[in-house]
Design an enzyme around this catalytic site. Structure first.
Site, mmCIF file in Angstrom:
data_model
loop_
_atom_site.group_PDB
_atom_site.id
_atom_site.type_symbol
_atom_site.label_atom_id
_atom_site.label_comp_id
_atom_site.label_asym_id
_atom_site.label_seq_id
_atom_site.Cartn_x
_atom_site.Cartn_y
_atom_site.Cartn_z
ATOM 1 N N GLY A 15 0.827 -1.207 0.000
ATOM 2 C CA GLY A 15 0.000 0.000 0.000
ATOM 3 C C GLY A 15 0.855 1.247 0.000
ATOM 4 N N GLY A 17 1.970 4.500 2.028
ATOM 5 C CA GLY A 17 2.010 5.106 3.358
ATOM 6 C C GLY A 17 1.963 6.620 3.226
ATOM 7 C CG MET A 19 6.232 10.247 5.373
ATOM 8 S SD MET A 19 7.521 10.219 6.632
ATOM 9 C CE MET A 19 6.829 11.306 7.870
ATOM 10 C CB VAL A 22 3.898 -0.068 2.968
ATOM 11 C CG1 VAL A 22 4.254 -1.144 3.996
ATOM 12 C CG2 VAL A 22 3.762 1.280 3.647
ATOM 13 C CE LYS A 37 5.678 3.183 7.903
ATOM 14 N NZ LYS A 37 5.312 4.021 9.065
ATOM 15 C CG ASP A 133 -1.136 10.586 12.739
ATOM 16 O OD1 ASP A 133 -2.261 11.129 12.913
ATOM 17 O OD2 ASP A 133 -0.731 10.239 11.620
#
Length: 244
Positions: A15, A17, A19, A22, A37, A133
């Site tokens: 997917g 991420g 930034m 991933v 990541k 977060d």
């Protein structure tokens, strides 16, 4: 798609991420499947340094944490313009997807998930790490119902060298604490507030602070008092109202 990151053989994309991408990968040294990541450092020079610093900070912060409810970090490295963190590969679903697909969970399920997140956060806070977060897309529910907090991406260690610019919004507006909204210095209480927002949403199916845009949500966070959860979901016991 890239095939190799450091010693890791990239098997596929998991997917996007916040930034970077991933990936699912294999560590040939110990024949272990990992999640990797990445962050693309091919940015403007000023940004690049801050992003890279924050990225390694995540690895350092999360790498210090060893707890059943926090994703395990194995390794950090750099491949050309791509920095990466290798971490535990989790077979499960993001809490956000569960909430979107399954509708309202039972109160018992909600409390079980949130209690596990709280245990992970308590451990992080004991080690002077604030996540910053907490939200459903940063919580993974593994097959047996075990919960893991992911993405200490904007976590700030007490001793961190990476300074957040004053007033710079870090975090997701719907889940931000009032002090985050105002750009003030935050501590572990900010994570607890965000967890409370998540708990409210899981119990009622709606966020306590809502608006058409970021500014409207921030205004609500600072000024509104949401209806108690059991006004929206009669299944919620009075004690859970009190906890929220």
């Amino acid at each position: 798609m890239i095939n190799q990151l450091g010693r890791y053989e990239v098997l596929g994309e998991l997917g996007q991420g916040a930034m970077g991408v991933v990936y699912k990968a294999r560590d040939p040294l110990i024949d272990r499947i990992v999640a990797i990541k990445t962050i693309n450092l091919g940015l403007a020079l000023e940004e690049k340094e801050e992003y890279e610093n924050r990225f390694y900070q995540e690895a350092k912060a999360a790498g210090r944490l060893s707890h059943p409810n926090i994703v395990t970090i194995y390794d950090v490295g750099k491949n050309g313009d791509v920095a990466y963190i290798a971490m535990e590969f989790l077979e499960g679903r993001e809490l956000r997807d569960i909430m979107n697909d399954d509708g309202l969970l039972s109160v018992d399920q909600v409390l079980d998930i949130v209690a596990q997140v709280a245990q992970g956060l308590a451990y992080a806070h004991e080690h002077d790490i604030v996540h910053r977060d907490i939200k459903p897309s940063n919580v993974m529910v593994v097959r047996d119902g075990h919960v893991k907090i992911t993405d200490f991406g904007i976590a700030r260690m007490a001793s961190s060298a990476v300074q957040t610019q004053t007033g710079m919004v870090l975090g997701s507006p719907k889940y931000m604490s009032p002090e985050q909204v105002m750009g003030k210095t935050i501590d572990q209480r900010s994570d607890i507030f965000s967890l409370g927002v998540m708990l409210y949403e899981m119990l009622t199916g709606q966020a306590p602070f809502n608006g058409d845009n970021v500014n409207a949500i921030m205004y609500q966070t600072l000024n509104a008092i949401p209806a108690p959860p059991n006004a929206l979901n009669p299944e919620v016991p009075e004690m859970v109202n009190f906890i929220v």
